[in-house]
Design an enzyme around this catalytic site. Sequence first.
Site, PDB file in Angstrom:
ATOM      1  N   GLY A  55       0.851  -1.191   0.000  1.00 16.75           N
ATOM      2  CA  GLY A  55       0.000   0.000   0.000  1.00 16.75           C
ATOM      3  C   GLY A  55       0.884   1.237   0.000  1.00 16.75           C
ATOM      4  O   GLY A  55       2.039   1.187  -0.424  1.00 16.75           O
TER       5      GLY A  55
ATOM      6  N   ILE B  98       2.417   2.879   2.447  1.00 17.25           N
ATOM      7  CA  ILE B  98       3.663   2.769   3.227  1.00 17.25           C
ATOM      8  C   ILE B  98       4.576   1.716   2.599  1.00 17.25           C
ATOM      9  O   ILE B  98       5.786   1.925   2.463  1.00 17.25           O
ATOM     10  CB  ILE B  98       3.358   2.453   4.705  1.00 17.25           C
ATOM     11  CG1 ILE B  98       2.527   3.586   5.327  1.00 17.25           C
ATOM     12  CG2 ILE B  98       4.657   2.257   5.494  1.00 17.25           C
ATOM     13  CD1 ILE B  98       1.995   3.300   6.725  1.00 17.25           C
TER      14      ILE B  98
ATOM     15  N   ALA C 141       3.918  -2.113  11.766  1.00 15.40           N
ATOM     16  CA  ALA C 141       2.476  -2.067  11.465  1.00 15.40           C
ATOM     17  C   ALA C 141       1.662  -2.242  12.750  1.00 15.40           C
ATOM     18  O   ALA C 141       1.311  -1.242  13.402  1.00 15.40           O
ATOM     19  CB  ALA C 141       2.151  -3.123  10.421  1.00 15.40           C
ATOM     20  N   ARG C 142       1.383  -3.473  13.129  1.00 18.50           N
ATOM     21  CA  ARG C 142       0.694  -3.760  14.380  1.00 18.50           C
ATOM     22  C   ARG C 142       1.249  -5.066  14.940  1.00 18.50           C
ATOM     23  O   ARG C 142       1.422  -6.041  14.204  1.00 18.50           O
ATOM     24  CB  ARG C 142      -0.819  -3.911  14.165  1.00 18.50           C
ATOM     25  CG  ARG C 142      -1.569  -2.629  13.879  1.00 18.50           C
ATOM     26  CD  ARG C 142      -1.652  -1.710  15.100  1.00 18.50           C
ATOM     27  NE  ARG C 142      -2.426  -0.511  14.836  1.00 18.50           N
ATOM     28  CZ  ARG C 142      -1.917   0.659  14.413  1.00 18.50           C
ATOM     29  NH1 ARG C 142      -0.612   0.787  14.235  1.00 18.50           N
ATOM     30  NH2 ARG C 142      -2.701   1.689  14.204  1.00 18.50           N
TER      31      ARG C 142
ATOM     32  N   GLU D 267       0.686  -3.263  23.725  1.00 17.50           N
ATOM     33  CA  GLU D 267       1.454  -2.050  24.063  1.00 17.50           C
ATOM     34  C   GLU D 267       0.844  -1.347  25.273  1.00 17.50           C
ATOM     35  O   GLU D 267      -0.382  -1.314  25.394  1.00 17.50           O
ATOM     36  CB  GLU D 267       1.454  -1.107  22.854  1.00 17.50           C
ATOM     37  CG  GLU D 267       2.205  -1.715  21.686  1.00 17.50           C
ATOM     38  CD  GLU D 267       2.114  -0.887  20.412  1.00 17.50           C
ATOM     39  OE1 GLU D 267       1.557   0.231  20.449  1.00 17.50           O
ATOM     40  OE2 GLU D 267       2.598  -1.365  19.397  1.00 17.50           O
TER      41      GLU D 267
ATOM     42  N   HIS E 214       6.755   2.244  19.360  1.00 21.17           N
ATOM     43  CA  HIS E 214       5.708   2.686  18.417  1.00 21.17           C
ATOM     44  C   HIS E 214       5.996   4.110  17.908  1.00 21.17           C
ATOM     45  O   HIS E 214       5.230   5.044  18.151  1.00 21.17           O
ATOM     46  CB  HIS E 214       4.317   2.609  19.068  1.00 21.17           C
ATOM     47  CG  HIS E 214       3.199   2.542  18.063  1.00 21.17           C
ATOM     48  ND1 HIS E 214       2.122   1.699  18.201  1.00 21.17           N
ATOM     49  CD2 HIS E 214       2.988   3.210  16.902  1.00 21.17           C
ATOM     50  CE1 HIS E 214       1.300   1.863  17.180  1.00 21.17           C
ATOM     51  NE2 HIS E 214       1.805   2.780  16.368  1.00 21.17           N
TER      52      HIS E 214
ATOM     53  N   GLY F 194       6.599   4.902  14.608  1.00 19.76           N
ATOM     54  CA  GLY F 194       6.453   4.994  13.150  1.00 19.76           C
ATOM     55  C   GLY F 194       6.134   6.386  12.634  1.00 19.76           C
ATOM     56  O   GLY F 194       6.775   6.894  11.722  1.00 19.76           O
TER      57      GLY F 194
HETATM   58  C1  8YV Z   1      -0.015   6.396  15.829  1.00 19.83           C
HETATM   59  C2  8YV Z   1      -0.197   4.598  14.023  1.00 19.83           C
HETATM   60  O1  8YV Z   1       1.109   6.758  16.585  1.00 19.83           O
HETATM   61  O2  8YV Z   1      -1.258   5.888  12.370  1.00 19.83           O
HETATM   62  C3  8YV Z   1      -1.130   4.787  12.901  1.00 19.83           C
HETATM   63  O3  8YV Z   1      -1.796   3.794  12.496  1.00 19.83           O
HETATM   64  O4  8YV Z   1       0.018   3.540  14.465  1.00 19.83           O
HETATM   65  C4  8YV Z   1       0.522   5.767  14.595  1.00 19.83           C
HETATM   66  O5  8YV Z   1       0.607   6.803  13.686  1.00 19.83           O
HETATM   67  C5  8YV Z   1      -0.954   5.663  16.719  1.00 19.83           C
HETATM   68  O6  8YV Z   1      -1.963   4.996  16.046  1.00 19.83           O
HETATM   69  C6  8YV Z   1      -1.614   6.633  17.678  1.00 19.83           C
HETATM   70  O7  8YV Z   1      -2.362   7.577  16.968  1.00 19.83           O
END
Ligand code: 8YV
Length: 299
Positions: A140, A142, A217-218, A246, A264, A266
């Site tokens: 996608g 990213i 990602a997750r 987390e 986390h 990203g």
């Molecule tokens: C955030 C993320 O830090 O956008 C996402 O999906 O994982 C990160 O940008 C997190 O979700 C908190 O907003």
Amino acid sequence: MRVLSTRRYPGPAFDELADVEVCSLAELTEPRPDVEGLIVANEPVPLELLPNLRIVANFSVGYDRIDVAACAARGVVVTNTPGVLDAATADLAFALLLAARRRVVEGDRLVRRGDWGSSWADGFVAEEVTGSTLGIVGLGRIGRAVARRAQGFELRVLYTQRTEIATDLAEYRDLDTLLAECDAVTLHVPLTPETRGLLDARRLSLLRDGACLVNTARGEIVDEDALVAELVSGRIRAGLDVFAHEPHVPRALFELENVVLTPHLGSATRQTREAMTRIVVDNLLAVARGEPPVTPVVL
Ligand code: 8YV
């Protein structure tokens, strides 16, 4: 339009909200019929306490912790922040790949311990990144940003996703073949019922000895117990920015030199976080004016 926001989100755009109250979800215990807009960061929405809610503006591209269907059933629109965090997340994926493969953090720890006692020529040899094969799970926005960076590092790039597409960025493989063929694998799919546990113990075992898994990602996309077992065995390496529970990080990882851990991060650049706030505010202002939101989540 009164907006409830779970934090003061970064950047000047936040100040364009005329009627905003900062209140964490833990503090929200009584019904608030005055609230029409809610800002969260991928957090569960207490719809039962917000009877007149019109919009959930999510400060996050991922919305896996928000029940979008329940919001839609109540006529509440959910928005997210696509696009603006691609570069920051791809940069971090590359940072983790380079750090894990080239033993950067391990080297830093050695220097700080005062254990750098011999010449540069002894030990600490890593596998070359240039010329190796990178597998991208999810091409996608990213994933494509990662593929473009990979070209600069002269990597051979493979990708997998539900649907094969025509692209010059990477060659398609099915997931199992990709895992077995790559020196490094990086995950860029959203967390959905289909991707939860996608990299289970069997699939992790397909990774080559010495391969590096990068996850920005997750955490829930990988069977975390199985991943910890693979890392403890020393068979593979990893760069992990996300975890299944987390901020809990499995303690067994703390002792390992073959894994690089970040909290986390990203999207955590000033520019990206401010751009995320800009989108959040633009969505709220659009809905307040009676216009369609800018970046709605479409089920
Ligand atoms: C955030 C993320 O830090 O956008 C996402 O999906 O994982 C990160 O940008 C997190 O979700 C908190 O907003």
